[in-house]
Design a protein around this motif. Structure first.
Motif, PDB file in Angstrom:
ATOM      1  N   ASP A   1      22.958  24.172  -7.882  1.00 29.40           N
ATOM      2  CA  ASP A   1      22.975  23.816  -9.298  1.00 29.40           C
ATOM      3  C   ASP A   1      23.953  24.656 -10.115  1.00 29.40           C
ATOM      4  N   ASP A   2      24.597  25.624  -9.497  1.00 26.62           N
ATOM      5  CA  ASP A   2      25.558  26.470 -10.216  1.00 26.62           C
ATOM      6  C   ASP A   2      26.819  25.643 -10.482  1.00 26.62           C
ATOM      7  N   PRO A   3      27.199  25.408 -11.756  1.00 26.75           N
ATOM      8  CA  PRO A   3      28.313  24.503 -12.045  1.00 26.75           C
ATOM      9  C   PRO A   3      29.693  25.152 -12.016  1.00 26.75           C
ATOM     10  N   ARG A   4      29.778  26.448 -11.844  1.00 28.97           N
ATOM     11  CA  ARG A   4      31.042  27.142 -12.069  1.00 28.97           C
ATOM     12  C   ARG A   4      32.152  26.727 -11.093  1.00 28.97           C
ATOM     13  N   PHE A   5      33.345  26.719 -11.622  1.00 24.95           N
ATOM     14  CA  PHE A   5      34.562  26.467 -10.846  1.00 24.95           C
ATOM     15  C   PHE A   5      35.226  27.822 -10.631  1.00 24.95           C
ATOM     16  N   VAL A   6      35.382  28.222  -9.372  1.00 24.73           N
ATOM     17  CA  VAL A   6      35.907  29.548  -9.043  1.00 24.73           C
ATOM     18  C   VAL A   6      37.235  29.395  -8.303  1.00 24.73           C
ATOM     19  N   LEU A   7      38.254  30.095  -8.802  1.00 29.84           N
ATOM     20  CA  LEU A   7      39.591  30.040  -8.219  1.00 29.84           C
ATOM     21  C   LEU A   7      39.972  31.433  -7.733  1.00 29.84           C
ATOM     22  N   VAL A   8      40.425  31.522  -6.484  1.00 34.76           N
ATOM     23  CA  VAL A   8      40.888  32.783  -5.900  1.00 34.76           C
ATOM     24  C   VAL A   8      42.380  32.675  -5.642  1.00 34.76           C
ATOM     25  N   HIS A   9      43.139  33.635  -6.156  1.00 31.52           N
ATOM     26  CA  HIS A   9      44.553  33.769  -5.833  1.00 31.52           C
ATOM     27  C   HIS A   9      44.719  34.951  -4.893  1.00 31.52           C
ATOM     28  N   GLY A  10      45.599  34.815  -3.914  1.00 29.91           N
ATOM     29  CA  GLY A  10      45.804  35.938  -3.022  1.00 29.91           C
ATOM     30  C   GLY A  10      46.900  35.708  -2.011  1.00 29.91           C
ATOM     31  N   GLU A  11      47.059  36.702  -1.144  1.00 30.84           N
ATOM     32  CA  GLU A  11      48.066  36.680  -0.090  1.00 30.84           C
ATOM     33  C   GLU A  11      47.344  36.440   1.243  1.00 30.84           C
TER      34      GLU A  11
ATOM     35  N   TRP B   1      35.296  29.937 -14.119  1.00 27.88           N
ATOM     36  CA  TRP B   1      35.030  29.202 -15.343  1.00 27.88           C
ATOM     37  C   TRP B   1      33.550  28.827 -15.402  1.00 27.88           C
ATOM     38  N   PRO B   2      32.969  28.746 -16.582  1.00 30.21           N
ATOM     39  CA  PRO B   2      31.529  28.477 -16.677  1.00 30.21           C
ATOM     40  C   PRO B   2      31.138  27.040 -16.366  1.00 30.21           C
ATOM     41  N   SER B   3      32.120  26.131 -16.256  1.00 34.05           N
ATOM     42  CA  SER B   3      31.806  24.724 -16.055  1.00 34.05           C
ATOM     43  C   SER B   3      32.578  24.168 -14.871  1.00 34.05           C
ATOM     44  N   ALA B   4      32.100  23.049 -14.342  1.00 35.00           N
ATOM     45  CA  ALA B   4      32.767  22.394 -13.216  1.00 35.00           C
ATOM     46  C   ALA B   4      34.114  21.805 -13.611  1.00 35.00           C
ATOM     47  N   THR B   5      34.343  21.598 -14.911  1.00 35.53           N
ATOM     48  CA  THR B   5      35.607  21.046 -15.404  1.00 35.53           C
ATOM     49  C   THR B   5      36.626  22.129 -15.735  1.00 35.53           C
ATOM     50  N   ALA B   6      36.287  23.407 -15.466  1.00 34.97           N
ATOM     51  CA  ALA B   6      37.163  24.546 -15.745  1.00 34.97           C
ATOM     52  C   ALA B   6      37.520  24.650 -17.216  1.00 34.97           C
ATOM     53  N   GLU B   7      36.598  24.265 -18.074  1.00 42.39           N
ATOM     54  CA  GLU B   7      36.760  24.483 -19.503  1.00 42.39           C
ATOM     55  C   GLU B   7      35.878  25.657 -19.911  1.00 42.39           C
ATOM     56  N   GLY B   8      36.156  26.224 -21.080  1.00 44.26           N
ATOM     57  CA  GLY B   8      35.419  27.389 -21.540  1.00 44.26           C
ATOM     58  C   GLY B   8      36.147  28.671 -21.187  1.00 44.26           C
TER      59      GLY B   8
END
Length: 315
Positions: free
Chosen positions: A84-94, A150-157
Motif C-alpha cells: 500500500d506504500d504509494p511512493r515512487f523511488v528513483l536511484v541514480h548510480g554507477e 516522491w510521496p506519490s506514485a505519480t512522482a508529484e509533491g
C-alpha cells in the motif's frame, strides 16, 4: 562518501519484485526496461542491485559503455513489502558487474531470489534446460549517488532526497534526429498497447547526464504520436526518450512488456511522444511454460551473443 537512505525507503528497495532500469544510449537518449532487484541492497555501503542474464538483451553492453543508470521502484504488487506504500523511488548510480560470477555468487543469487520468485526448478531435465538461464546469471551492483523518494506514485509533491542534490536547472532540449522527430512506427498501436497495461515509465537524459525515469500515463494516441501524462518537472522542449509499459503477476508469471524508443516533445499544452522503434513480448501465465520459454530464450540469446562476440566484449 556512501549514500544512506531512510529505513522506510529501504523497505521499498527490499520489497519490490520488479523495478525499471534506464541506461543511456550513445545518441543521448535512454532505454528503459524491467529487472528483478530481489531485495539486493546494502544500506551501509549505499548500493542496490539486480540480476540479469548474459543471454537476454543488451543491458550489460549499455552499462559497460556508460555505467550511469537509474532504477525506478514503482510497483508494489506481488512483492514482499508494504503493497500500500504509494511512493515512487528513483536511484541514480554507477553500475558495475562481473560477467563471469563465481559459484558462491550464483548460489547467493539463487538464495536471494526464492522469496520473490520461488524455489529454482531442479532435476535432470531442468538442470540442463535452464542452465543458461540460471548459470549465466550476472549480478549488477549499483553504487548510489542519489536516492529520491516522491510521496506519490505519480512522482508529484516534494521529494525526499538522499545523497547528491537534484540538478539546479532543467535539461536543455536536444537536437532533433536527422530522420526527423515524427513517429516511425504506429503511434496509435503504441498508445493502445500502453494504455492497457498498469505501469508506464518514461526515461530521458537529465541535466547531470544521468538517465531519469518517471511514471507516465496515456491520455490519447493519434497519427502525430502518443499524448502522455507526465510529472510537472519533466523539462520542456524535445529530447530522445524511452517508453516502457508493463504488467506482471506473482513470481513474475504472466509478464507483458511493450518497449519503445522515440522522441518526446513537452510544451505548455502537454507531452507528445513519437515512437521510433518498438519491441515487446507477452509471457504465458503458467510458470512451467514460462520456465520452458525462459530456458529456450536464454540458450538462444546466449548462443547468438557469443557468436557475435558480444559476450567476449564484456570481459
Amino acid at each position: 562518501m556512501s549514500v544512506t537512505w531512510s529505513e522506510d525507503v529501504d523497505a521499498i528497495l527490499g520489497g519490490d519484485l520488479t523495478c525499471g532500469l534506464a541506461c543511456l544510449t550513445q545518441a543521448g537518449g535512454a532505454v528503459v526496461t524491467t529487472v528483478s532487484p530481489i531485495g539486493l541492497r546494502d544500506r551501509e555501503r549505499g548500493t542496490v542491485g539486480f540480476t540479469t542474464s548474459l543471454g537476454f538483451g543488451r543491458k550489460l553492453e549499455r552499462i559497460k559503455d556508460n555505467p550511469r543508470v537509474a532504477l525506478a521502484y514503482h510497483a508494489r504488487e506481488h512483492g514482499v513489502g508494504d503493497g500500500d506504500d504509494p511512493r515512487f523511488v528513483l536511484v541514480h548510480g554507477e553500475a558495475r558487474f562481473d560477467p563471469h560470477p563465481d559459484r558462491a555468487t550464483l548460489d547467493e543469487i539463487g538464495k536471494s531470489s526464492e522469496p520473490y520468485l520461488g524455489a529454482q526448478r531442479s532435476g535432470r531435465f531442468w538442470d540442463r534446460w535452464l542452465h543458461s538461464y540460471y548459470e549465466d546469471r550476472v549480478l549488477v551492483t549499483v553504487t548510489a549517488t542519489r536516492v529520491v523518494a516522491w510521496p506519490s506514485a505519480t512522482a508529484e509533491g516534494e521529494p525526499e532526497v538522499f545523497g547528491a542534490p537534484l540538478p539546479d536547472s532543467a535539461a536543455a532540449p536536444q537536437s532533433p534526429p536527422k530522420k526527423g522527430t515524427g513517429p516511425r512506427v504506429d503511434a496509435v498501436r503504441t498508445g493502445d498497447r500502453a494504455s492497457r497495461l498498469p505501469h508506464v515509465l518514461l526515461a530521458y537524459r537529465d541535466a547531470d547526464r544521468y538517465p531519469v525515469i518517471v511514471p507516465a500515463g496515456v491520455r490519447s494516441a493519434g497519427a502525430a504520436g502518443v499524448r502522455l501524462r507526465v510529472p510537472s518537472f519533466v523539462p520542456p522542449g524535445g529530447r530522445r526518450a524511452g517508453l516502457l509499459a508493463h504488467s506482471y503477476g506473482a513470481q513474475l508469471v504472466g509478464l507483458e512488456s511493450r518497449q519503445n524508443t522515440g522522441w518526446l516533445e513537452v510544451t505548455d499544452t502537454g507531452a507528445l511522444y513519437a515512437p521510433h522503434t518498438e519491441s515487446g513480448f507477452r509471457a504465458p501465465a503458467n510458470k512451467t511454460i514460462l520456465l520452458l520459454a525462459n530456458g529456450f530464450l536464454a540458450r538462444r540469446g546466449l548462443a547468438k551473443a557469443r557468436k557475435q562476440g558480444r559476450v567476449q566484449a564484456l570481459g
